[in-house]
Design a protein around this motif. Structure first.
Motif, short mmCIF file in Angstrom:
data_model
loop_
_atom_site.label_atom_id
_atom_site.label_comp_id
_atom_site.label_asym_id
_atom_site.label_seq_id
_atom_site.Cartn_x
_atom_site.Cartn_y
_atom_site.Cartn_z
N PHE A 72 -8.71 3.29 7.30
CA PHE A 72 -7.69 2.50 6.59
C PHE A 72 -7.94 2.64 5.03
O PHE A 72 -9.15 2.78 4.83
N GLN A 78 2.38 5.76 7.82
CA GLN A 78 3.90 5.43 7.82
C GLN A 78 4.84 6.45 7.49
O GLN A 78 5.98 6.39 7.93
N ARG A 132 -2.87 -3.05 4.26
CA ARG A 132 -3.95 -1.50 4.48
C ARG A 132 -2.63 -0.52 5.22
O ARG A 132 -2.04 -0.61 5.93
N ASN A 133 -3.15 0.67 4.63
CA ASN A 133 -2.56 1.95 5.06
C ASN A 133 -3.39 2.41 6.30
O ASN A 133 -4.69 2.28 6.02
N GLY A 149 1.13 0.68 9.20
CA GLY A 149 0.17 -0.33 8.40
C GLY A 149 -0.66 -0.99 9.43
O GLY A 149 -0.30 -1.53 10.29
N ASN A 192 2.21 -4.94 3.14
CA ASN A 192 1.22 -4.06 4.05
C ASN A 192 -0.03 -4.00 3.29
O ASN A 192 0.04 -3.34 2.16
N ASP A 231 10.00 -1.31 6.37
CA ASP A 231 8.44 -1.52 6.68
C ASP A 231 8.50 -2.93 7.21
O ASP A 231 8.56 -4.14 6.52
N PRO A 256 -0.27 7.99 3.85
CA PRO A 256 -0.36 6.87 5.09
C PRO A 256 0.69 7.60 6.28
O PRO A 256 1.66 8.27 6.23
N THR A 264 0.92 -1.14 0.07
CA THR A 264 -0.09 0.02 0.03
C THR A 264 0.47 1.37 -0.11
O THR A 264 0.23 2.28 -0.47
N THR A 265 2.12 1.21 0.42
CA THR A 265 2.92 2.40 0.43
C THR A 265 3.82 2.39 -0.90
O THR A 265 4.40 3.42 -1.15
#
Length: 692
Positions: free
Chosen positions: A420, A649, A635-636, A575, A633, A136, A647, A82-83
């Motif tokens: 998310f 993150q 879901r953010n 995440g 990952n 991550d 995100p 997701t990122t």
């Protein structure tokens, strides 16, 4: 600040030379294992010198065609990260360098296609280094060769970073030297003739945290100690060889050398050399051909919805001679425990959330975790405790719903505000469209087979929008929502009132929802609670911390690099769910073969989902645990008010106070907690300069 795959290379290449022996090094490893098995037939872990293990790895030949097959299959799994759209040019404030994931993979592919790698280790090391630059804990690629050995500095042991008063810059010590309470333990000044702190900073960038202070703390033994304390990345690092010995210089002038070892569990029977190693462990054929049936594997690998790094450092019990810390309440596995302080601090309680795993040896591990918190807070009310420290030091995450449950028990009226989202990719759209159509059309072909997806992660009935309303259709949920960095699904929150979904997610209904709406009154006022973190907080711990932050709670951070200034509460992945490559491939396989008609299958063949089914199986065979060693990952976590959907993150979120850890955290944990409490509710001058 330099990137891991640049900074660490110097450490690795400055190591001692390889084993010089007539016999093939992988054959020597096999012989060592045979002898250790003969001495102890029940042995599961085996040990050789670090030098021999590395020599074995570098003797394994590189095969260009296989590497290209691996690389070309990776892209379908990495679609789900997701990122991915933010990594190359991360938002301002991101504390580590960005990385060009696709560009880096293209360079590795070009080199592999031209057969430019000397051996398989060199290829996998570069691919592993690229993955690590994402920082991550949910983005992993544990490949067959690189994951074979864990290089261990067991003779020297774990390290700790301790300040004499909590404000002065800390020094590095060997845990073995200070755990007995010795006042004469000398600090470590140099490691391999480099400043000890600088050595650790460089090596720490092999870690998966997104904050330099968390990376630094991740190298060390996790304090305050508990029966599930992590030993730290310095003690054990998979695939990262730094020589057969490590040289340590102490402040008292002494200098010592310690041997490094390598541990492994793989069965080397039949391995004689690098070629036979490759045929046994790296061909990908035997694993891909023996994949478990889909239903059995899903039950095995997806029992709980999780948000946690791929592995946690092995646990280590400190000396029994140290003062034992007796909990008032404790879960069966020690992942959550409650304590009462004594003497002048007897009005203070401590809730120690060491993890959110909930992996106790009981029939209902999640309920055991939840009830431990409930019983402890009841004890606090009964004894009229006035203050509460919530310690999440070393908490790397675990079962998602336990983070929400702990939050709702501590703040029963607290609101779940952070939703998310997911990348709006073709595979996700195909999956969600198919699943929700079949769930809503029970007479459609294949509808009966898809019933197993009801109230699962692709059923929109599992979610509500940020205002608590149901999404009416898949398209209304999927969107996509177009933001500057790409296309994403619309923000959503778990529908905790959906009891079947909660039970499917592990058997726990979150406190305050469904049939658990009657929650005990809040035990402490917000101003009488504080959360302590060493920055290692990640995954489900990040969910919990964000919930508490958004509802007004304050945080103290401890440790980090020897410098002044602030530190992030959550230095691990932010995440909110992780999925393995095997789980993603299982979903694609279900959509393609089980939920689609022959005509639909023909249409799916050239889609990204169809390509994952055909090309992804080889990738699973090249990873540990039947593909579970690869993860993304899924879901953010995003803020509703942030229209760019950055995100979390990439969002720097500093704590309200920072302190360095003292010897009390190791030798007398209750005294350490008392010092933290008195500095927070008393003398805030103990916070580091610039950290408040």
């Amino acid at each position: 600040m330099v990137r891991f795959n640049q900074a660490l290379v110097g450490l690795l290449l400055s190591s001692t030379g390889l084993v010089a022996a007539a016999e093939e090094p992988c054959g020597q490893v096999a012989e060592a294992q045979r002898k250790q098995k003969a001495e102890n037939p029940n042995a599961k872990n085996y040990t050789v010198s670090a030098e021999l293990a590395h020599a074995c790895l570098t003797s394994v030949p590189f095969k260009s065609s296989d590497s290209l097959q691996l690389i070309d299959g990776l892209q379908y799994f990495w679609d789900w990260q997701t990122t991915k759209d933010f990594l190359k040019d991360p938002p301002k404030g991101y504390a580590v360098p960005g990385t060009d994931l696709e560009g880096g993979l293209a360079k590795i592919r070009e080199k592999a296609a031209s057969n430019a790698y000397k051996n398989e280790f060199e290829f996998q090391f570069e691919l592993d280094a690229l993955v690590r630059t994402v920082h991550d804990g949910h983005f992993n690629l544990a490949m067959d060769l690189i994951a074979t050995f864990a290089f261990t500095r067991s003779e020297l042991g774990s390290l700790v970073s301790l300040s004499d008063n909590g404000k002065n810059f800390p020094k590095i010590y060997a845990l073995k030297d200070v755990q007995g309470g010795s006042a004469n333990a000398s600090a470590i000044k140099t490691i391999d003739d480099q400043d000890a702190a600088e050595w650790l900073k460089k090596f720490s960038f092999s870690g998966f945290f997104q904050d330099p202070d968390a990376l630094y703390n991740g190298m060390l033994f996790n304090l305050p100690r508990s029966k599930v304390s992590g030993t730290g990345g310095f003690l054990t690092s998979r695939g990262l060889y730094t020589g057969n010995k490590i040289s340590v210089g102490y402040e008292n002038g002494a200098k010592k050398e310690f041997a490094n070892t390598a541990t492994f569990t793989a069965d080397f029977a039949g391995v004689k050399d690098g070629d036979s190693f490759y045929n046994k462990f790296c061909s990908g054929k035997q694993t891909a051909a023996s994949l478990l049936p889909l239903k059995e594997t899903m039950e095995k690998n997806n029992r709980f919805l999780t948000a946690s790094p791929i592995s946690q450092p092995s646990t280590f019990m400190a000396s029994r001679s140290l003062q034992e810390v007796k909990p008032i309440q404790e879960s069966a596995d020690g992942s959550v425990a409650g304590f009462f302080l004594e003497g002048k601090d007897s009005h203070i309680a401590v809730l120690h959330l060491r993890s959110f795993v909930g992996g106790a040896d009981s029939n209902d591990p999640l309920w055991d975790y939840s009830y431990t918190i409930s019983k402890f807070l009841a004890d606090c009310r009964r004894t009229r405790k006035q203050k509460l420290i919530i310690d999440v030091s070393g908490n790397r995450g675990g079962t998602i719903f336990l983070g929400y449950d702990a939050f709702k028990q501590l703040l029963p009226r607290g609101r779940v505000e952070t939703p998310f989202n997911l990348r709006a990719i073709e595979q996700f759209d195909i999956t969600g469209t198919k699943v929700n159509y079949l769930l809503n059309h029970p007479r459609a072909p294949k509808a009966h087979e898809a019933e197993e997806q009801r109230d699962d992660i692709f059923d929109i009935n599992s979610y509500v929008d940020p205002n608590g309303r149901k999404y009416r259709s898949w398209s209304s949920y999927f969107g996509p929502e177009r933001v500057p960095n790409g296309n994403f699904s619309r923000p959503a929150i778990w529908d905790f009132n959906n009891i079947p979904m909660s039970l499917k997610a592990g058997g726990l209904v979150v406190s305050g929802y469904g049939n658990r709406t009657r929650v005990a009154p809040q035990a402490f006022r917000k101003e009488d609670m504080v959360i302590v973190s060493d920055g290692i907080c990640a995954s489900t711990c990040a969910i919990f911390s964000d919930l508490m932050t958004r509802n007004g709670m304050k945080f103290i951070t401890t440790g980090g690099q020897p410098r002044a200034g602030p530190m992030q509460t959550v230095g691990g992945v932010k995440g909110t769910q992780v999925l393995t490559f095997r789980e993603l491939w299982n979903v694609a396989e279900l959509i393609f073969h089980k939920y689609s008609t022959p005509e639909e299958q023909r249409k799916l063949e050239n889609t990204r989902l169809g390509q994952m089914v055909t090309k992804g199986k080889y990738v699973l065979g090249r990873l540990i645990n039947d593909g579970a060693g690869g993860r993304v990952n899924y879901r953010n976590a995003v803020f509703t008010e942030d229209k760019n959907r950055v995100p979390r993150q990439f969002v720097y979120e500093k704590s309200h106070c920072r302190m360095f850890i003292t010897k009390e955290a190791l030798l007398d944990t209750k005294a350490w907690w008392g010092a933290v409490a008195n500095s927070w509710w008393g003398d805030k001058g103990k916070c580091l300069e610039g950290s408040t």
